[in-house]
Write a protein that holds these residues in place. Structure first.
Motif, mmCIF file in Angstrom:
data_model
loop_
_atom_site.group_PDB
_atom_site.id
_atom_site.type_symbol
_atom_site.label_atom_id
_atom_site.label_comp_id
_atom_site.label_asym_id
_atom_site.label_seq_id
_atom_site.Cartn_x
_atom_site.Cartn_y
_atom_site.Cartn_z
ATOM 1 N N LYS A 1 -6.893 0.307 -2.703
ATOM 2 C CA LYS A 1 -6.079 0.527 -1.512
ATOM 3 C C LYS A 1 -6.192 -0.669 -0.579
ATOM 4 O O LYS A 1 -7.248 -1.286 -0.484
ATOM 5 N N VAL B 1 0.282 -12.426 -6.920
ATOM 6 C CA VAL B 1 0.369 -12.036 -8.323
ATOM 7 C C VAL B 1 -0.713 -11.011 -8.641
ATOM 8 O O VAL B 1 -1.625 -10.787 -7.851
ATOM 9 N N GLY B 2 -0.594 -10.423 -9.798
ATOM 10 C CA GLY B 2 -1.597 -9.477 -10.257
ATOM 11 C C GLY B 2 -1.241 -8.054 -9.924
ATOM 12 O O GLY B 2 -0.249 -7.765 -9.247
ATOM 13 N N ASP B 3 -2.060 -7.154 -10.420
ATOM 14 C CA ASP B 3 -1.869 -5.733 -10.185
ATOM 15 C C ASP B 3 -2.739 -5.272 -9.029
ATOM 16 O O ASP B 3 -3.868 -5.743 -8.857
ATOM 17 N N LYS B 4 -2.236 -4.324 -8.285
ATOM 18 C CA LYS B 4 -2.997 -3.718 -7.201
ATOM 19 C C LYS B 4 -4.104 -2.878 -7.831
ATOM 20 O O LYS B 4 -3.843 -2.009 -8.658
ATOM 21 N N THR B 5 -5.343 -3.144 -7.442
ATOM 22 C CA THR B 5 -6.476 -2.442 -8.031
ATOM 23 C C THR B 5 -7.197 -1.536 -7.041
ATOM 24 O O THR B 5 -8.068 -0.771 -7.440
ATOM 25 N N ALA C 1 -4.929 -9.047 -4.656
ATOM 26 C CA ALA C 1 -4.049 -9.043 -5.827
ATOM 27 C C ALA C 1 -3.105 -7.849 -5.730
ATOM 28 O O ALA C 1 -3.479 -6.766 -5.301
ATOM 29 N N GLY C 2 -1.855 -8.090 -6.101
ATOM 30 C CA GLY C 2 -0.863 -7.033 -6.091
ATOM 31 C C GLY C 2 -0.229 -6.772 -4.739
ATOM 32 O O GLY C 2 0.675 -5.943 -4.630
ATOM 33 N N SER C 3 -0.650 -7.475 -3.711
ATOM 34 C CA SER C 3 -0.013 -7.323 -2.393
ATOM 35 C C SER C 3 1.286 -8.138 -2.392
ATOM 36 O O SER C 3 1.467 -9.025 -3.230
ATOM 37 N N CYS D 1 1.679 -18.853 -2.254
ATOM 38 C CA CYS D 1 1.869 -17.402 -2.150
ATOM 39 C C CYS D 1 2.508 -17.024 -0.817
ATOM 40 O O CYS D 1 3.189 -16.006 -0.716
ATOM 41 N N TYR E 1 9.709 -12.170 0.293
ATOM 42 C CA TYR E 1 9.585 -10.711 0.357
ATOM 43 C C TYR E 1 10.177 -10.188 1.671
ATOM 44 O O TYR E 1 10.941 -9.213 1.679
ATOM 45 N N HIS F 1 -0.689 -10.480 3.778
ATOM 46 C CA HIS F 1 0.332 -9.922 2.892
ATOM 47 C C HIS F 1 0.562 -8.431 3.154
ATOM 48 O O HIS F 1 0.443 -7.599 2.254
#
Length: 147
Positions: free
Chosen positions: A128, A122-126, A116-118, A38, A45, A90
């Motif tokens: 803040k 991977v994954g969705d930001k859940t 997750a999501g940062s 990651c 990025y 991240h």
């Protein structure tokens, strides 16, 4: 006479050094665990956002973070240095740019863990993301940004 001055002036401009395009990109050095993928995602990025990134695998990541002023309980997945600042974990690019523009008197910023999501994860930001400001003078970390 005017033509001669024009030609001499044009020749002088041509002799000025031209900066390389790579010199325009801010430089970042990212230290990561050799087995972590990651972190490469975060390096990509940063590259997509205009940074020239050098990735350095290391087994001394915790020590690098500690010396940079990042407390163990706030360590991120990797440690990046841009200019005089440490960016641990991240951290989203808008917060990195805010840091570089504001130039606060801190050692740097950190997004603890691997949310997750940062960026690069991977994954969705859940929830803040809470990014902390860290110092090297023993002061307690404080919230720098919430995104």
């Amino acid at each position: 006479m005017h033509r001669r001055h024009f030609l001499l002036g044009g020749a002088a401009v041509m002799l000025l050094p031209v900066p390389a395009v790579a010199d325009a990109a801010p430089r970042a050095t990212l230290y990561k665990n050799p087995q972590c993928s990651c972190c490469e995602g975060y390096a990509d990025y940063l590259r997509r956002n205009g940074f020239a990134v050098e990735v350095k695998p290391t087994n001394d990541l915790a020590e690098i973070s500690r010396k940079a002023g990042v407390p163990e309980d706030l360590e991120g997945c990797h440690t990046t240095f841009i200019g005089r600042y440490v960016i641990d974990g991240h951290v989203p690019i808008d917060v990195v740019r805010k840091l570089l523009a504001e130039k606060p008197a801190i050692a740097g910023i950190t997004l603890p863990g691997m949310p997750a999501g940062s960026p690069g994860m991977v994954g969705d930001k859940t929830e803040k993301f809470v990014i902390y400001a860290v110092t090297k003078d023993g002061k307690a970390p404080s919230v720098y940004a919430t995104v």
